[in-house]
Scaffold this motif. Sequence first.
Motif, PDB file in Angstrom:
ATOM      1  N   ASP A  29     -13.865  13.435   2.070  1.00 54.98           N
ATOM      2  CA  ASP A  29     -12.582  14.049   2.406  1.00 54.98           C
ATOM      3  C   ASP A  29     -11.512  12.958   2.354  1.00 54.98           C
ATOM      4  OD1 ASP A  29     -10.704  16.019   3.600  1.00 54.98           O
ATOM      5  OD2 ASP A  29     -10.849  14.697   5.345  1.00 54.98           O
ATOM      6  N   MET A  30     -10.526  13.109   1.484  1.00 56.10           N
ATOM      7  CA  MET A  30      -9.531  12.057   1.262  1.00 56.10           C
ATOM      8  C   MET A  30      -8.718  11.765   2.522  1.00 56.10           C
ATOM      9  SD  MET A  30      -8.303   9.722  -0.616  1.00 56.10           S
ATOM     10  CE  MET A  30      -8.988  10.024  -2.217  1.00 56.10           C
ATOM     11  N   ALA A  31      -8.328  12.809   3.267  1.00 56.63           N
ATOM     12  CA  ALA A  31      -7.529  12.575   4.477  1.00 56.63           C
ATOM     13  C   ALA A  31      -8.318  11.756   5.493  1.00 56.63           C
ATOM     14  CB  ALA A  31      -7.082  13.909   5.078  1.00 56.63           C
ATOM     15  N   SER A  32      -9.608  12.039   5.659  1.00 58.03           N
ATOM     16  CA  SER A  32     -10.441  11.261   6.573  1.00 58.03           C
ATOM     17  C   SER A  32     -10.622   9.843   6.060  1.00 58.03           C
ATOM     18  CB  SER A  32     -11.802  11.931   6.755  1.00 58.03           C
ATOM     19  OG  SER A  32     -11.641  13.178   7.391  1.00 58.03           O
ATOM     20  N   ALA A  33     -10.743   9.685   4.740  1.00 61.48           N
ATOM     21  CA  ALA A  33     -10.865   8.346   4.150  1.00 61.48           C
ATOM     22  C   ALA A  33      -9.597   7.539   4.426  1.00 61.48           C
ATOM     23  CB  ALA A  33     -11.133   8.447   2.651  1.00 61.48           C
ATOM     24  N   ILE A  34      -8.437   8.189   4.320  1.00 64.32           N
ATOM     25  CA  ILE A  34      -7.173   7.500   4.599  1.00 64.32           C
ATOM     26  C   ILE A  34      -7.110   7.094   6.061  1.00 64.32           C
ATOM     27  CG2 ILE A  34      -4.660   7.817   4.772  1.00 64.32           C
ATOM     28  CD1 ILE A  34      -4.938   9.620   2.234  1.00 64.32           C
ATOM     29  N   MET A  57     -14.372   2.441  -7.859  1.00 60.72           N
ATOM     30  CA  MET A  57     -14.216   3.453  -6.808  1.00 60.72           C
ATOM     31  C   MET A  57     -12.742   3.809  -6.646  1.00 60.72           C
ATOM     32  SD  MET A  57     -17.313   4.060  -5.404  1.00 60.72           S
ATOM     33  CE  MET A  57     -16.868   4.691  -3.820  1.00 60.72           C
ATOM     34  N   ARG A  58     -12.205   4.563  -7.595  1.00 59.81           N
ATOM     35  CA  ARG A  58     -10.778   4.897  -7.582  1.00 59.81           C
ATOM     36  C   ARG A  58     -10.366   5.652  -6.315  1.00 59.81           C
ATOM     37  NH1 ARG A  58     -12.365   2.696 -11.665  1.00 59.81           N
ATOM     38  NH2 ARG A  58     -11.152   2.202 -13.475  1.00 59.81           N
ATOM     39  N   ALA A  59     -11.246   6.539  -5.827  1.00 59.09           N
ATOM     40  CA  ALA A  59     -10.899   7.297  -4.617  1.00 59.09           C
ATOM     41  C   ALA A  59     -10.716   6.349  -3.438  1.00 59.09           C
ATOM     42  CB  ALA A  59     -11.974   8.335  -4.303  1.00 59.09           C
ATOM     43  N   LEU A  60     -11.561   5.338  -3.332  1.00 55.18           N
ATOM     44  CA  LEU A  60     -11.419   4.349  -2.270  1.00 55.18           C
ATOM     45  C   LEU A  60     -10.131   3.555  -2.465  1.00 55.18           C
ATOM     46  CD1 LEU A  60     -12.509   2.959   0.215  1.00 55.18           C
ATOM     47  CD2 LEU A  60     -13.885   1.511  -1.273  1.00 55.18           C
ATOM     48  N   GLY A  61      -9.803   3.228  -3.719  1.00 56.28           N
ATOM     49  CA  GLY A  61      -8.555   2.531  -4.000  1.00 56.28           C
ATOM     50  C   GLY A  61      -7.344   3.330  -3.551  1.00 56.28           C
ATOM     51  N   ALA A  63      -7.372   5.605  -1.164  1.00 53.94           N
ATOM     52  CA  ALA A  63      -7.395   5.612   0.303  1.00 53.94           C
ATOM     53  C   ALA A  63      -6.813   4.315   0.857  1.00 53.94           C
ATOM     54  CB  ALA A  63      -8.820   5.833   0.812  1.00 53.94           C
ATOM     55  N   VAL A  64      -7.163   3.181   0.231  1.00 53.70           N
ATOM     56  CA  VAL A  64      -6.616   1.883   0.651  1.00 53.70           C
ATOM     57  C   VAL A  64      -5.106   1.868   0.469  1.00 53.70           C
ATOM     58  CG1 VAL A  64      -6.534  -0.594   0.106  1.00 53.70           C
ATOM     59  CG2 VAL A  64      -8.744   0.592   0.248  1.00 53.70           C
ATOM     60  N   LEU A  65      -4.628   2.312  -0.687  1.00 51.48           N
ATOM     61  CA  LEU A  65      -3.191   2.330  -0.946  1.00 51.48           C
ATOM     62  C   LEU A  65      -2.459   3.214   0.062  1.00 51.48           C
ATOM     63  CD1 LEU A  65      -0.747   1.544  -2.649  1.00 51.48           C
ATOM     64  CD2 LEU A  65      -1.271   3.488  -4.142  1.00 51.48           C
ATOM     65  N   ALA A  66      -2.998   4.405   0.315  1.00 53.56           N
ATOM     66  CA  ALA A  66      -2.359   5.307   1.280  1.00 53.56           C
ATOM     67  C   ALA A  66      -2.330   4.682   2.674  1.00 53.56           C
ATOM     68  CB  ALA A  66      -3.085   6.641   1.307  1.00 53.56           C
ATOM     69  N   ALA A  67      -3.426   4.049   3.077  1.00 51.43           N
ATOM     70  CA  ALA A  67      -3.463   3.405   4.390  1.00 51.43           C
ATOM     71  C   ALA A  67      -2.445   2.272   4.480  1.00 51.43           C
ATOM     72  CB  ALA A  67      -4.873   2.884   4.682  1.00 51.43           C
ATOM     73  N   VAL A  68      -2.307   1.488   3.416  1.00 46.13           N
ATOM     74  CA  VAL A  68      -1.327   0.398   3.385  1.00 46.13           C
ATOM     75  C   VAL A  68       0.086   0.958   3.514  1.00 46.13           C
ATOM     76  CG1 VAL A  68      -0.288  -1.362   1.877  1.00 46.13           C
ATOM     77  CG2 VAL A  68      -2.777  -1.239   2.139  1.00 46.13           C
ATOM     78  N   LEU A  69       0.365   2.050   2.811  1.00 43.76           N
ATOM     79  CA  LEU A  69       1.707   2.643   2.857  1.00 43.76           C
ATOM     80  C   LEU A  69       2.032   3.241   4.220  1.00 43.76           C
ATOM     81  CD1 LEU A  69       1.791   4.349  -0.646  1.00 43.76           C
ATOM     82  CD2 LEU A  69       3.069   2.324   0.097  1.00 43.76           C
ATOM     83  N   LEU A  70       1.021   3.678   4.965  1.00 45.07           N
ATOM     84  CA  LEU A  70       1.242   4.286   6.271  1.00 45.07           C
ATOM     85  C   LEU A  70       1.261   3.276   7.417  1.00 45.07           C
ATOM     86  CD1 LEU A  70      -1.002   7.439   5.846  1.00 45.07           C
ATOM     87  CD2 LEU A  70       1.494   7.362   5.907  1.00 45.07           C
TER      88      LEU A  70
END
Length: 166
Positions: A29-34, A57-61, A63-70
């Motif tokens: 789940d992308m939201a949980s990964a973020i 692992m693009r999906a992980l990438g 998630a990392v980008l979204a977490a950094v932006l938040l």
Amino acid sequence: MEFQRVVNMMEVPKKLGVEPELREIPLDDMASAILETRKAVHGLRRKKVKVAITGGMRALGIAVLAAVLLTEWEQEPEVEVYLEGRGVALSVPNLRKLIEVSGKCKDIIEAMRGGSPVKLEELAARLGRDRSTVYRRLKLLLEAGAVKRTRYGYQLTPLGLAITGF
């Protein structure tokens, strides 16, 4: 003929004198990964950070980008995307300036922080705002995936929790 030096990303931490911390991030789940990724980077927000998104692992990438932006950084990190097999990095523009929906609705998100569903009328009363104004902002949050509607009211999703700083 022009030659490019291929970078082995596994050698980079050693060359920088840092010890990487490995974490497992669920990707079902992308939201949980973020949310989980944001928790992982939360402690770094006062440090100078460079983020490299690489590998298969693009999906992980993402998630990392979204977490950094938040994450609220004292120094905005540089973000680069390495092109697989080419040893070339692309700089990512400052996307934070492009993300303003959460800022526009931050008071609503903060008022919902407890995690339990909240009825529209109760939320409007908590905020001291007109019901129609709160509804319009909730609609934006619904479309962004930060809030979901339940039979008991509106509730933050994992993405909404990531926006609040959990």
